[in-house]
Design a protein around this motif. Structure first.
Motif, PDB file in Angstrom:
ATOM      1  N   TYR A   1       0.253  13.674  -1.303  1.00 23.69           N
ATOM      2  CA  TYR A   1       1.055  14.423  -2.265  1.00 23.69           C
ATOM      3  C   TYR A   1       1.043  13.806  -3.668  1.00 23.69           C
ATOM      4  O   TYR A   1       1.672  14.329  -4.579  1.00 23.69           O
ATOM      5  CB  TYR A   1       2.500  14.535  -1.763  1.00 23.69           C
ATOM      6  CG  TYR A   1       2.574  15.208  -0.409  1.00 23.69           C
ATOM      7  CD1 TYR A   1       2.425  16.586  -0.290  1.00 23.69           C
ATOM      8  CD2 TYR A   1       2.756  14.456   0.740  1.00 23.69           C
ATOM      9  CE1 TYR A   1       2.465  17.210   0.950  1.00 23.69           C
ATOM     10  CE2 TYR A   1       2.800  15.064   1.994  1.00 23.69           C
ATOM     11  CZ  TYR A   1       2.649  16.437   2.084  1.00 23.69           C
ATOM     12  OH  TYR A   1       2.682  17.041   3.306  1.00 23.69           O
ATOM     13  N   LEU A   2       0.337  12.702  -3.803  1.00 22.26           N
ATOM     14  CA  LEU A   2       0.275  12.009  -5.088  1.00 22.26           C
ATOM     15  C   LEU A   2      -1.104  12.172  -5.717  1.00 22.26           C
ATOM     16  O   LEU A   2      -2.099  12.327  -5.008  1.00 22.26           O
ATOM     17  CB  LEU A   2       0.556  10.517  -4.890  1.00 22.26           C
ATOM     18  CG  LEU A   2       1.927  10.145  -4.329  1.00 22.26           C
ATOM     19  CD1 LEU A   2       1.998   8.656  -4.052  1.00 22.26           C
ATOM     20  CD2 LEU A   2       3.020  10.555  -5.301  1.00 22.26           C
TER      21      LEU A   2
ATOM     22  N   PRO B   1       0.826  -1.211   0.000  1.00 26.60           N
ATOM     23  CA  PRO B   1       0.000   0.000   0.000  1.00 26.60           C
ATOM     24  C   PRO B   1       0.862   1.264   0.000  1.00 26.60           C
ATOM     25  O   PRO B   1       2.002   1.245   0.460  1.00 26.60           O
ATOM     26  CB  PRO B   1      -0.794  -0.109   1.306  1.00 26.60           C
ATOM     27  CG  PRO B   1      -0.006  -1.036   2.167  1.00 26.60           C
ATOM     28  CD  PRO B   1       0.758  -1.946   1.251  1.00 26.60           C
ATOM     29  N   ILE B   2       0.302   2.328  -0.520  1.00 21.03           N
ATOM     30  CA  ILE B   2       0.996   3.610  -0.511  1.00 21.03           C
ATOM     31  C   ILE B   2       0.917   4.183   0.898  1.00 21.03           C
ATOM     32  O   ILE B   2      -0.150   4.196   1.519  1.00 21.03           O
ATOM     33  CB  ILE B   2       0.373   4.580  -1.539  1.00 21.03           C
ATOM     34  CG1 ILE B   2       0.570   4.027  -2.952  1.00 21.03           C
ATOM     35  CG2 ILE B   2       0.974   5.975  -1.415  1.00 21.03           C
ATOM     36  CD1 ILE B   2      -0.128   4.816  -4.031  1.00 21.03           C
ATOM     37  N   SER B   3       2.033   4.632   1.390  1.00 27.49           N
ATOM     38  CA  SER B   3       2.106   5.188   2.742  1.00 27.49           C
ATOM     39  C   SER B   3       1.149   6.364   2.910  1.00 27.49           C
ATOM     40  O   SER B   3       1.029   7.218   2.022  1.00 27.49           O
ATOM     41  CB  SER B   3       3.542   5.645   3.025  1.00 27.49           C
ATOM     42  OG  SER B   3       3.586   6.457   4.167  1.00 27.49           O
ATOM     43  N   SER B   4       0.491   6.409   4.047  1.00 29.17           N
ATOM     44  CA  SER B   4      -0.434   7.510   4.325  1.00 29.17           C
ATOM     45  C   SER B   4       0.299   8.848   4.448  1.00 29.17           C
ATOM     46  O   SER B   4      -0.312   9.909   4.320  1.00 29.17           O
ATOM     47  CB  SER B   4      -1.227   7.222   5.598  1.00 29.17           C
ATOM     48  OG  SER B   4      -0.351   7.075   6.695  1.00 29.17           O
TER      49      SER B   4
END
Length: 141
Positions: free
Chosen positions: A51-52, A43-46
């Protein structure tokens, strides 16, 4: 005996895929089985996500799915029934979840030779072996 073969694929370790896929294919041929390949995307870090662009997660999954599809088309003969799925989460947890959900008879998973960090934390393959309710065939690389 092993008709439903779950095949976790790590697209980051290209060299290991040929060996583990060929073993899964031989098992499928021997028992007239089918292969369900799964790749787990972390998963993408919180901390980074805000910022993405919102599409990054979906684009990543689609890219990984395309790479997995290409690999399977090139590596698995047409006479073997194969399906695939890309999931997001912790690797060993998602492999176990997918195996139970798909009702796999066996998991065929690659494992590298243990390094120091593996002895302290454990590898994903070791965690799968330890917690899987079905047979696990570990392919040592």
């Amino acid at each position: 005996m092993y008709r439903r073969i779950l095949l976790p694929i790590d697209l980051g370790h290209v060299a290991s895929n040929d060996k583990v896929i060929s073993i899964a294919v031989e098992m499928a041929r021997h028992w007239q089985g089918e292969i369900h390949a799964v790749t787990v995307v972390p998963p993408i870090s919180s901390m980074v996500a805000p910022y993405l662009p919102q599409s990054v997660e979906m684009d990543t999954v689609h890219d990984v799915e395309a790479r997995l599809t290409d690999l399977l088309k090139a590596s698995i003969p047409d006479d073997i029934k194969v399906s695939l799925r890309v999931v997001e989460g912790a690797v060993y947890h998602e492999i176990l979840h997918e195996a139970k959900k798909w009702q796999a008879d066996v998991i065929v998973i690659a494992s590298h030779k243990p390094e120091l960090g593996d002895y302290l934390l454990g590898s994903n393959a070791a965690k799968v072996v330890r917690h899987a309710p079905m047979s696990v065939f570990v392919v040592r690389l």
